[in-house]
Scaffold this motif. Structure first.
Motif, PDB file in Angstrom:
ATOM      1  N   TYR A 111      66.737  16.342 -18.947  1.00 43.76           N
ATOM      2  CA  TYR A 111      66.179  17.624 -19.371  1.00 43.76           C
ATOM      3  C   TYR A 111      65.910  18.523 -18.176  1.00 43.76           C
ATOM      4  O   TYR A 111      66.164  19.728 -18.226  1.00 43.76           O
ATOM      5  CB  TYR A 111      64.904  17.485 -20.214  1.00 43.76           C
ATOM      6  CG  TYR A 111      64.432  18.864 -20.609  1.00 43.76           C
ATOM      7  CD1 TYR A 111      65.130  19.596 -21.564  1.00 43.76           C
ATOM      8  CD2 TYR A 111      63.372  19.479 -19.961  1.00 43.76           C
ATOM      9  CE1 TYR A 111      64.781  20.895 -21.880  1.00 43.76           C
ATOM     10  CE2 TYR A 111      63.010  20.774 -20.266  1.00 43.76           C
ATOM     11  CZ  TYR A 111      63.716  21.476 -21.215  1.00 43.76           C
ATOM     12  OH  TYR A 111      63.370  22.775 -21.506  1.00 43.76           O
ATOM     13  N   GLN A 112      65.393  17.953 -17.105  1.00 45.67           N
ATOM     14  CA  GLN A 112      65.109  18.779 -15.934  1.00 45.67           C
ATOM     15  C   GLN A 112      66.370  19.439 -15.392  1.00 45.67           C
ATOM     16  O   GLN A 112      66.340  20.579 -14.924  1.00 45.67           O
ATOM     17  CB  GLN A 112      64.389  17.964 -14.863  1.00 45.67           C
ATOM     18  CG  GLN A 112      62.962  17.576 -15.257  1.00 45.67           C
ATOM     19  CD  GLN A 112      62.097  18.778 -15.605  1.00 45.67           C
ATOM     20  OE1 GLN A 112      62.044  19.755 -14.858  1.00 45.67           O
ATOM     21  NE2 GLN A 112      61.417  18.724 -16.744  1.00 45.67           N
ATOM     22  N   ALA A 113      67.514  18.755 -15.490  1.00 49.42           N
ATOM     23  CA  ALA A 113      68.786  19.350 -15.072  1.00 49.42           C
ATOM     24  C   ALA A 113      69.166  20.514 -15.981  1.00 49.42           C
ATOM     25  O   ALA A 113      69.633  21.566 -15.511  1.00 49.42           O
ATOM     26  CB  ALA A 113      69.891  18.297 -15.049  1.00 49.42           C
ATOM     27  N   VAL A 114      68.971  20.358 -17.287  1.00 47.46           N
ATOM     28  CA  VAL A 114      69.279  21.436 -18.224  1.00 47.46           C
ATOM     29  C   VAL A 114      68.270  22.576 -18.070  1.00 47.46           C
ATOM     30  O   VAL A 114      68.631  23.753 -18.117  1.00 47.46           O
ATOM     31  CB  VAL A 114      69.292  20.908 -19.684  1.00 47.46           C
ATOM     32  CG1 VAL A 114      69.431  22.032 -20.677  1.00 47.46           C
ATOM     33  CG2 VAL A 114      70.407  19.900 -19.873  1.00 47.46           C
ATOM     34  N   LYS A 115      67.005  22.225 -17.869  1.00 46.97           N
ATOM     35  CA  LYS A 115      65.974  23.248 -17.681  1.00 46.97           C
ATOM     36  C   LYS A 115      66.308  24.140 -16.488  1.00 46.97           C
ATOM     37  O   LYS A 115      66.044  25.344 -16.511  1.00 46.97           O
ATOM     38  CB  LYS A 115      64.609  22.601 -17.493  1.00 46.97           C
ATOM     39  CG  LYS A 115      63.485  23.602 -17.287  1.00 46.97           C
ATOM     40  CD  LYS A 115      62.187  22.884 -16.946  1.00 46.97           C
ATOM     41  CE  LYS A 115      61.093  23.821 -16.542  1.00 46.97           C
ATOM     42  NZ  LYS A 115      61.344  24.564 -15.303  1.00 46.97           N
ATOM     43  N   ALA A 116      66.905  23.574 -15.461  1.00 48.09           N
ATOM     44  CA  ALA A 116      67.271  24.360 -14.280  1.00 48.09           C
ATOM     45  C   ALA A 116      68.236  25.494 -14.654  1.00 48.09           C
ATOM     46  O   ALA A 116      68.262  26.532 -13.982  1.00 48.09           O
ATOM     47  CB  ALA A 116      67.887  23.459 -13.219  1.00 48.09           C
ATOM     48  N   LEU A 117      68.995  25.328 -15.741  1.00 46.34           N
ATOM     49  CA  LEU A 117      69.903  26.379 -16.200  1.00 46.34           C
ATOM     50  C   LEU A 117      69.133  27.577 -16.760  1.00 46.34           C
ATOM     51  O   LEU A 117      69.615  28.700 -16.727  1.00 46.34           O
ATOM     52  CB  LEU A 117      70.847  25.846 -17.287  1.00 46.34           C
ATOM     53  CG  LEU A 117      71.785  24.717 -16.894  1.00 46.34           C
ATOM     54  CD1 LEU A 117      72.531  24.196 -18.120  1.00 46.34           C
ATOM     55  CD2 LEU A 117      72.762  25.187 -15.821  1.00 46.34           C
ATOM     56  N   ARG A 118      67.949  27.320 -17.296  1.00 45.08           N
ATOM     57  CA  ARG A 118      67.139  28.392 -17.886  1.00 45.08           C
ATOM     58  C   ARG A 118      66.201  29.031 -16.880  1.00 45.08           C
ATOM     59  O   ARG A 118      65.747  30.160 -17.076  1.00 45.08           O
ATOM     60  CB  ARG A 118      66.433  27.823 -19.109  1.00 45.08           C
ATOM     61  CG  ARG A 118      64.991  28.014 -19.212  1.00 45.08           C
ATOM     62  CD  ARG A 118      64.455  27.573 -20.556  1.00 45.08           C
ATOM     63  NE  ARG A 118      63.529  26.490 -20.464  1.00 45.08           N
ATOM     64  CZ  ARG A 118      62.317  26.593 -19.936  1.00 45.08           C
ATOM     65  NH1 ARG A 118      61.883  27.708 -19.421  1.00 45.08           N
ATOM     66  NH2 ARG A 118      61.526  25.551 -19.912  1.00 45.08           N
ATOM     67  N   ASP A 119      65.900  28.339 -15.788  1.00 46.01           N
ATOM     68  CA  ASP A 119      65.014  28.900 -14.766  1.00 46.01           C
ATOM     69  C   ASP A 119      65.592  30.222 -14.268  1.00 46.01           C
ATOM     70  O   ASP A 119      66.774  30.328 -13.960  1.00 46.01           O
ATOM     71  CB  ASP A 119      64.836  27.924 -13.609  1.00 46.01           C
ATOM     72  CG  ASP A 119      64.026  26.692 -13.991  1.00 46.01           C
ATOM     73  OD1 ASP A 119      63.357  26.715 -15.034  1.00 46.01           O
ATOM     74  OD2 ASP A 119      64.077  25.706 -13.232  1.00 46.01           O
ATOM     75  N   GLY A 120      64.766  31.240 -14.242  1.00 41.89           N
ATOM     76  CA  GLY A 120      65.206  32.552 -13.818  1.00 41.89           C
ATOM     77  C   GLY A 120      65.844  33.381 -14.920  1.00 41.89           C
ATOM     78  O   GLY A 120      66.226  34.525 -14.684  1.00 41.89           O
ATOM     79  N   CYS A 121      65.968  32.812 -16.119  1.00 45.14           N
ATOM     80  CA  CYS A 121      66.587  33.542 -17.243  1.00 45.14           C
ATOM     81  C   CYS A 121      65.556  34.015 -18.254  1.00 45.14           C
ATOM     82  O   CYS A 121      65.910  34.580 -19.289  1.00 45.14           O
ATOM     83  CB  CYS A 121      67.615  32.661 -17.941  1.00 45.14           C
ATOM     84  SG  CYS A 121      69.015  32.249 -16.896  1.00 45.14           S
ATOM     85  N   GLY A 122      64.292  33.756 -17.972  1.00 40.56           N
ATOM     86  CA  GLY A 122      63.244  34.170 -18.886  1.00 40.56           C
ATOM     87  C   GLY A 122      61.891  33.657 -18.443  1.00 40.56           C
ATOM     88  O   GLY A 122      61.771  33.002 -17.402  1.00 40.56           O
ATOM     89  N   VAL A 123      60.898  33.970 -19.239  1.00 37.98           N
ATOM     90  CA  VAL A 123      59.531  33.519 -19.005  1.00 37.98           C
ATOM     91  C   VAL A 123      59.128  32.706 -20.224  1.00 37.98           C
ATOM     92  O   VAL A 123      59.307  33.162 -21.362  1.00 37.98           O
ATOM     93  CB  VAL A 123      58.577  34.715 -18.827  1.00 37.98           C
ATOM     94  CG1 VAL A 123      57.155  34.246 -18.620  1.00 37.98           C
ATOM     95  CG2 VAL A 123      59.037  35.597 -17.673  1.00 37.98           C
ATOM     96  N   ALA A 124      58.594  31.499 -19.989  1.00 36.75           N
ATOM     97  CA  ALA A 124      58.281  30.613 -21.111  1.00 36.75           C
ATOM     98  C   ALA A 124      56.875  30.042 -21.002  1.00 36.75           C
ATOM     99  O   ALA A 124      56.373  29.796 -19.903  1.00 36.75           O
ATOM    100  CB  ALA A 124      59.287  29.464 -21.163  1.00 36.75           C
ATOM    101  N   ASP A 125      56.253  29.856 -22.153  1.00 34.38           N
ATOM    102  CA  ASP A 125      55.021  29.079 -22.307  1.00 34.38           C
ATOM    103  C   ASP A 125      55.407  27.906 -23.188  1.00 34.38           C
ATOM    104  O   ASP A 125      55.866  28.111 -24.320  1.00 34.38           O
ATOM    105  CB  ASP A 125      53.931  29.885 -23.011  1.00 34.38           C
ATOM    106  CG  ASP A 125      53.576  31.170 -22.295  1.00 34.38           C
ATOM    107  OD1 ASP A 125      53.393  31.124 -21.072  1.00 34.38           O
ATOM    108  OD2 ASP A 125      53.493  32.217 -22.966  1.00 34.38           O
TER     109      ASP A 125
END
Length: 103
Positions: A74-88
């Motif tokens: 998951y951390q590898a996939v999450k890295a794809l979303r980092d910088g693409c939005g703001v999440a809570d």
């Protein structure tokens, strides 16, 4: 054993970059028994603040929900979303106690 849930609220700032995350997260969620209960959709903010996108993912247990978040996959996939939005995002244990309809 109570189920586990991810509750996410997201403002996507880079839709094209976010698509890679959406495409890649399914196999990881499947590995941990996750299933979407909410994935976008219409909503109305009736109190407090909101973000533009809401997601609720159910897991067989809280342990599975935390395990998925902490997994290298998951951390590898999450890295794809980092910088693409703001999440809570909250990982939370489900409730199995009395309900209003019980009484």
């Amino acid at each position: 054993m109570p189920k586990g849930y991810w509750i996410g609220r997201v403002d996507v700032t880079n839709p094209d970059g976010y698509k890679a995350y959406v495409t890649g997260n399914g196999p990881v969620f499947k590995k941990f028994g996750g299933r979407f209960l909410v994935r976008g959709g219409a909503f109305e903010t009736v109190e407090g603040g909101a973000r533009s996108r809401n997601v609720v993912i159910e897991f067989p247990s809280y342990k599975d929900a935390i395990g998925c978040w902490n997994s290298p996959e998951y951390q590898a996939v999450k890295a794809l979303r980092d910088g693409c939005g703001v999440a809570d995002i909250v990982v939370i244990e489900g409730y199995e106690g009395p309900q209003p309809s019980d009484g």
